[in-house]
Design a protein around this motif. Structure first.
Motif, PDB file in Angstrom:
ATOM      1  N   LEU A 121      -7.238 -54.052 -14.515  1.00  0.00           N
ATOM      2  CA  LEU A 121      -8.583 -53.519 -14.583  1.00  0.00           C
ATOM      3  C   LEU A 121      -8.723 -52.579 -13.401  1.00  0.00           C
ATOM      4  CD1 LEU A 121     -11.294 -53.745 -16.003  1.00  0.00           C
ATOM      5  CD2 LEU A 121     -11.797 -55.721 -14.592  1.00  0.00           C
TER       6      LEU A 121
ATOM      7  N   PHE B 233     -19.450 -52.067 -12.940  1.00  0.00           N
ATOM      8  CA  PHE B 233     -18.815 -53.065 -13.809  1.00  0.00           C
ATOM      9  C   PHE B 233     -19.245 -54.473 -13.395  1.00  0.00           C
ATOM     10  CE2 PHE B 233     -15.368 -56.075 -14.664  1.00  0.00           C
ATOM     11  CZ  PHE B 233     -15.208 -55.900 -16.035  1.00  0.00           C
TER      12      PHE B 233
ATOM     13  N   ILE C 169     -12.483 -49.095 -20.150  1.00  0.00           N
ATOM     14  CA  ILE C 169     -12.030 -49.775 -18.938  1.00  0.00           C
ATOM     15  C   ILE C 169     -10.570 -50.161 -19.064  1.00  0.00           C
ATOM     16  CG2 ILE C 169     -12.265 -51.865 -17.549  1.00  0.00           C
ATOM     17  CD1 ILE C 169     -15.211 -51.744 -18.173  1.00  0.00           C
TER      18      ILE C 169
ATOM     19  N   ARG D 248     -16.667 -53.436 -23.841  1.00  0.00           N
ATOM     20  CA  ARG D 248     -17.142 -52.355 -22.983  1.00  0.00           C
ATOM     21  C   ARG D 248     -16.041 -51.298 -22.982  1.00  0.00           C
ATOM     22  NH1 ARG D 248     -17.369 -50.733 -17.663  1.00  0.00           N
ATOM     23  NH2 ARG D 248     -19.420 -50.620 -16.681  1.00  0.00           N
TER      24      ARG D 248
ATOM     25  N   CYS E  84     -14.162 -56.836 -21.432  1.00  0.00           N
ATOM     26  CA  CYS E  84     -13.670 -55.458 -21.402  1.00  0.00           C
ATOM     27  C   CYS E  84     -13.589 -54.870 -22.808  1.00  0.00           C
ATOM     28  CB  CYS E  84     -12.304 -55.382 -20.746  1.00  0.00           C
ATOM     29  SG  CYS E  84     -12.391 -55.702 -19.003  1.00  0.00           S
TER      30      CYS E  84
ATOM     31  N   TYR F 103     -21.430 -57.243 -15.450  1.00  0.00           N
ATOM     32  CA  TYR F 103     -20.956 -58.616 -15.680  1.00  0.00           C
ATOM     33  C   TYR F 103     -22.014 -59.629 -15.234  1.00  0.00           C
ATOM     34  CZ  TYR F 103     -18.104 -62.788 -15.783  1.00  0.00           C
ATOM     35  OH  TYR F 103     -17.636 -64.045 -16.071  1.00  0.00           O
TER      36      TYR F 103
END
Lengths: 128, 588
Positions: free
Chosen positions: A56, A67, A49, A46, A43, A71
């Motif tokens: 999350l 998302f 988020i 990225r 996270c 991943y």
């Protein structure tokens, strides 16, 4: 060889009156083939988020799906499953053991696969 | 075994009894898991700590509505026969009657005819656990009025049966819990529609009896959480009162137990052999000790409950821990020669409403300090000490000023005057208390040192007693290292006698202590530390030598090399290793 998969259980929190119609898709558990995943590092890399929350969470289901896809791509996985708490609760009613529990994700969840353009990252991709 | 003039000290851990479904963990005996004809034999073979806990399986005795069986139809439901078998074998048993869902049993102990509405956690996910046989045990809402009515009838019948059968041994209510995000949560707690329906009925009732509460809830939606908690506690007390009423002759209190492997995430972890690691369970085990909750490994199978975890369970869940779960004396009773956990710090709060010790400790840096310097050597207590005599003489007490009542504040001053060591977090403490504290110092001519070190700190001393005040808010914004240094400095004031340990990450260790006996006159106290390496890697630990401590012996060495050097003890641990070291403490 078994497939490399990720399993995500989320709950949907309906919008309250003051939130102007925006609900929340909140990740409750996130597992891959090695166990519960700590998403902190992923996270951090990225942006945007769960920035204002320890959970999350996403405002739309599509964002959650994106998302999970990201991943899967970053970890070189084959596919994933996302399952809502509501569907999990239905699935667990008819499950009696650990094996059946894993099947709940496959029977009641949505499969997440990469689209042709979103290739999995190879070992070298991860390094460079 | 060595006989020290009447008291026995075991030099090694007793050998484990054969793992079976009847004795799935520690001192738990599940009578319905075998034929009654084998009860006596099983009990005779049991060599674990005493007394044996026998949970009562409601579903077994009340399979159909209004029908109750205590041996009349099914021999395995004959509790008198079970008690007779135990007496014959000279084994002490106590009965436990769950007042919450108990998910180590099918349907969490609920008769199948009542298992209708699944309980949900706060994320709206159905509560369930995986047991040691890989079966899913679902949790059902105890807020369903039908369940309470049936429970009341069952307990009444059980009470009648106990009287008629002449069963007079102790029975404890059992509250079954698990740890979620660092907090103990009872399986009773529920967020399902059954709870919501009941809560709405409660609100309607409040509109007539206490309308101000409802008005406050409308004005402040956060207050709804407080009311939900209040309602939940109210319903729980109905179950609890029922047991106290109908089993008055046997009822001896409530035992809180936490299921290791029973959290929401654990059901997923445990559904895959590759996801389950023994090191995951140490946290729950140790956390139970700091919160005075009885740890229970009943859900874990032999494949994970082996090596260091098995050893840790045996070391920790011993006779004195069992006794303490049934009474309040564990941490303060020094009269016996058995080991008890070494506790330096007691964090006390009895204020109204929700209070998170964990959050408070995290924010002030205490959690980190304890974790690195005094792991698991603290105790959290949600009741204020009533008598000064109850207090641990060597303990250090922490109080939270903003949550104190006038009476509690006065008691803290008494505690200090009686020679105890006290910390008060004065952040948001009422101004009147701040003034009273100053007047108290002046009136008693108490010397107070004041410094400004991250937070304003005052230290008052009177004989053996010391009272240190600080403002936790000032610590919140500083770095973890600074917060840790702050606590290191504060605790150094107190000159606690302790051995420092440096251990690799994921090495767990735990201290116990006992008074010395007549063969150990050189020591005032014997301290025992057990190390566990639950990982698959080699690990190291080092105990630094200190004045007033002498290394006595190492026991139960399992895949470990222990070297004594002038600067301390070096421990090299292979994967899943464990070892126990004893040190004597003497006054110089």
């Amino acid at each position: 060889m078994s497939k490399k998969e990720v399993f995500v259980l989320f709950n949907f929190e309906a919008p309250d009156e003051q939130a102007q119609g925006v609900g929340k898709y909140r990740v409750a558990y996130f597992f891959d083939e090695e166990g519960e995943v700590s998403l902190q590092k992923f996270c951090e890399d990225r942006s945007g988020i769960g920035s204002d929350s320890s959970f999350l969470e996403f405002s739309r289901k599509e964002l959650l799906v994106d998302f999970v896809k990201e991943y899967i791509a970053s970890e070189g996985m084959d596919q994933g499953y996302i399952l809502s708490a509501k569907d999990y609760n239905i699935g667990i009613e008819s499950s009696s053991n650990g094996k059946e529990l894993k099947e709940v994700f496959k029977r009641y969840g949505s499969i997440i696969e990469l689209e042709p353009g979103q290739s999995k990252r190879s070992f070298l991709d991860k390094l460079f | 075994m060595i006989d020290y003039g009447g008291s026995l000290e075991q030099l090694t851990t007793p050998k484990a009894h054969v793992d079976d479904a009847v004795f799935p963990a520690e001192n738990w005996f599940l009578y319905w898991k075998t034929s009654p004809s084998l009860w006596e034999q099983k009990l005779a073979a049991y060599q674990g700590p005493s007394p044996i806990f026998v949970p009562i399986n409601w579903a077994l005795h009340n399979e159909y509505p209004e029908q109750f069986d205590f041996g009349q139809t099914k021999p395995e439901s004959d509790l008198k026969r079970l008690l007779d078998c135990a007496l014959k074998q000279n084994k002490e048993i106590v009965f436990l009657l769950p007042i919450s869902p108990a998910p180590f049993m099918r349907n969490s102990g609920l008769p199948a005819y009542l298992a209708r509405n699944l309980a949900l956690n706060k994320e709206g996910i159905a509560l369930a656990v995986l047991d040691r046989e890989d079966e899913i045990n679902k949790v059902y809402s105890y807020f369903d009025p039908n369940i309470f009515q049936a429970f009341r009838k069952f307990v009444w019948n059980l009470g009648q049966y106990f009287t008629q059968a002449g069963i007079s041994i102790p029975l404890f209510s059992l509250d079954v819990e698990r740890i979620e995000s660092g907090h103990f949560v009872s399986y009773f707690k529920d967020h399902s529609s059954s709870f919501e329906v009941g809560f709405n009925r409660y609100i309607k009732q409040l509109q007539n009896s206490e309308p101000q509460k409802v008005e406050r809830m409308i004005e402040n939606p956060q207050y709804e959480l407080d009311l939900k908690h209040e309602y939940s506690q109210l319903i729980k007390s109905l179950y609890s009162n029922c047991v106290e009423e109908f089993l008055a002759g046997n009822h001896s209190g409530t035992i809180r137990t936490a299921l290791i492997g029973g959290s929401g995430a654990d059901i997923f972890k445990r559904s895959n052999d590759l996801w389950e690691f023994e090191q995951d369970y140490f946290y729950v085990l140790m956390k139970c000790l700091t919160n005075k909750v009885y740890p229970c490994s009943i859900l874990l199978g032999p494949q994970v409950k082996k090596n260091s975890l098995k050893k840790a369970l045996k070391d920790i869940v011993d006779h004195s821990l069992i006794q303490s779960s049934m009474s309040e004396e564990y941490y303060s009773d020094e009269s016996h020669l058995g080991y008890r956990p070494l506790v330096f710090f007691h964090l006390v709060d009895e204020g109204r409403g929700f209070f998170s010790f964990e959050k408070s400790m995290d924010n002030s840096g205490l959690s980190y300090f304890f974790k690195t310097q005094y792991p698991w050597s603290y105790h959290i207590q949600s009741h204020f000490p009533k008598e000064i005599e109850e207090l641990d003489e060597m303990g250090v007490y922490f109080f939270f000023g903003k949550r104190l009542t006038e009476e509690q504040f006065r008691n803290i001053l008494r505690i200090f005057m009686n020679g105890h060591r006290v910390f008060i977090d004065v952040s948001e403490m009422p101004e009147s208390f701040v003034k009273k504290l100053e007047v108290f110092y002046a009136e008693n001519e108490i010397k107070v040192e004041r410094i400004n070190y991250i937070s304003p700190v005052s230290k008052a001393t009177l004989g053996e007693g010391s009272l240190i005040t600080y403002e936790s808010e000032k610590l919140y914004t500083t770095s973890l290292i600074k917060r840790n240094n702050f606590w290191d400095t504060m605790v150094n004031y107190l000159d606690l006698k302790h051995l420092r340990i440096n251990a690799d990450e994921n090495v767990e260790y735990f201290w116990k202590t006992r008074s010395s006996n007549s063969f150990e006159l050189s020591y005032q106290e014997v301290r025992r530390v057990s190390f566990y390496n639950p990982t698959s890697y080699r690990k190291k630990a080092h105990v630094t030598s200190a004045k007033n401590f002498a290394f006595i012996k190492s026991i139960d060495q399992n895949n470990v090399e222990v070297k004594s050097t002038p600067i301390g003890i070096d421990i090299e641990m292979k994967p899943h290793a464990s070892v126990t070291l004893d040190f004597g403490y003497f006054e110089s």
